[in-house]
Design an enzyme around this catalytic site. Sequence first.
Site, PDB file in Angstrom:
ATOM      1  N   GLU A 270      42.356  33.991  45.113  1.00 21.66           N
ATOM      2  CA  GLU A 270      41.151  33.374  45.700  1.00 21.66           C
ATOM      3  C   GLU A 270      40.114  33.055  44.621  1.00 21.66           C
ATOM      4  O   GLU A 270      39.441  32.027  44.674  1.00 21.66           O
ATOM      5  CB  GLU A 270      40.547  34.317  46.760  1.00 21.66           C
ATOM      6  CG  GLU A 270      41.430  34.441  47.997  1.00 21.66           C
ATOM      7  CD  GLU A 270      40.891  35.468  48.979  1.00 21.66           C
ATOM      8  OE1 GLU A 270      40.923  36.673  48.640  1.00 21.66           O
ATOM      9  OE2 GLU A 270      40.435  35.087  50.059  1.00 21.66           O
TER      10      GLU A 270
ATOM     11  N   GLY B 117      42.677  38.554  46.231  1.00 21.84           N
ATOM     12  CA  GLY B 117      41.360  38.128  45.731  1.00 21.84           C
ATOM     13  C   GLY B 117      41.445  37.467  44.359  1.00 21.84           C
ATOM     14  O   GLY B 117      40.563  36.687  43.990  1.00 21.84           O
TER      15      GLY B 117
ATOM     16  N   GLU C 212      47.997  39.670  51.381  1.00 22.71           N
ATOM     17  CA  GLU C 212      47.182  40.515  52.266  1.00 22.71           C
ATOM     18  C   GLU C 212      47.920  40.974  53.525  1.00 22.71           C
ATOM     19  O   GLU C 212      47.689  42.084  54.007  1.00 22.71           O
ATOM     20  CB  GLU C 212      45.896  39.779  52.679  1.00 22.71           C
ATOM     21  CG  GLU C 212      44.855  39.670  51.585  1.00 22.71           C
ATOM     22  CD  GLU C 212      45.053  38.480  50.650  1.00 22.71           C
ATOM     23  OE1 GLU C 212      46.103  37.812  50.731  1.00 22.71           O
ATOM     24  OE2 GLU C 212      44.150  38.240  49.831  1.00 22.71           O
TER      25      GLU C 212
ATOM     26  N   ALA D 153      41.747  42.251  45.339  1.00 18.42           N
ATOM     27  CA  ALA D 153      40.606  43.139  45.552  1.00 18.42           C
ATOM     28  C   ALA D 153      41.133  44.569  45.409  1.00 18.42           C
ATOM     29  O   ALA D 153      42.342  44.812  45.513  1.00 18.42           O
ATOM     30  CB  ALA D 153      40.022  42.910  46.932  1.00 18.42           C
TER      31      ALA D 153
END
Length: 261
Positions: free
Chosen positions: A115, A112, A135, A67
């Site tokens: 993911e 992300g 993260e 992200a």
Amino acid sequence: MAEQKNILSEIKDGILYLTINRESKLNALSYKILEELNNIFNEVNDNRSIRGVIITGAGEKAFVAGADINEISELNEVNARKFAEFGQEVFQNIESSHKPVIAVINGYALGGGCELAIACHMRVATENAKLGQPEVNLGIIPGYGGTQRLTHLIGRTKATEMLMTADMIDAQEAMRLGMLNYVEPTKELAIARAEGILSKIMKKAPLSIGMIIDCVNAVYEGAGSGFQIEANSFARCVKSEDYREGTKAFLEKREPNFKGE
Ligand code: COA
């Protein structure tokens, strides 16, 4: 297929090719890109000219390096929960799509990005791929379903190690752990491999394929609360000093100094 600004799309021979197109930032997922992905997947099920989807990242270096940390660095508890819940919704939209979706992981698939890859139904990686959930380096946790999907995919033992150490693993290790369907030397060959899988699936009964997807996804039934706990925990992280320090340190290109508060 409506045109999107940050995602290139093309339909050819029944396959929708999507390329996350933000190469200068290693295809980091901005909120805008997530919205675009959502728009696309809202259309995919009803578009009869699409029988399968391939998602990849622009360039040779990254699938998606996470992200967007610039955006993540400015969250508060309220919008952090929304941020996580929206990402979870988009990725669930991909996972529950009745058309098979294959991620072609052409380099880094981090945070992300990892993911996103594990929300797809299958994954083909290039030999230079690196997968990981970094993260905790930023004082946060995965918020787009990664804690749940990774644990289902590779089991608690290795998922916990990856989630806690933030270690990146290479394509061979990811293959060994069951995260990948195939590893290919180049992006071109990885796309060809994904096309080969889809061309086999496209000869089968489409309704059966949609139902296989529903049945395989039923593995998550009862795990709804796990996704909620993830979004709540993600939101709690952004109240901490360590979150401010972790994201700031990345943007300042230095190591973080975590204090546990
Ligand atoms: N969000 C925002 N920008 C990102 C990004 C992300 N997740 N990942 C990379 N970028 C940007 C970098 O800031 C850099 O921008 P700049 O050229 O304007 O400085 C550019 O993409 C290239 O990345 P850089 O770090 O210079 O490449 P590298 O080859 O040295 O390192 C990585 C590659 C993937 C190891 C490194 O970029 C990285 O650790 N990225 C963050 C991974 C992460 O923590 N993801 C989870 C986020 S929740």
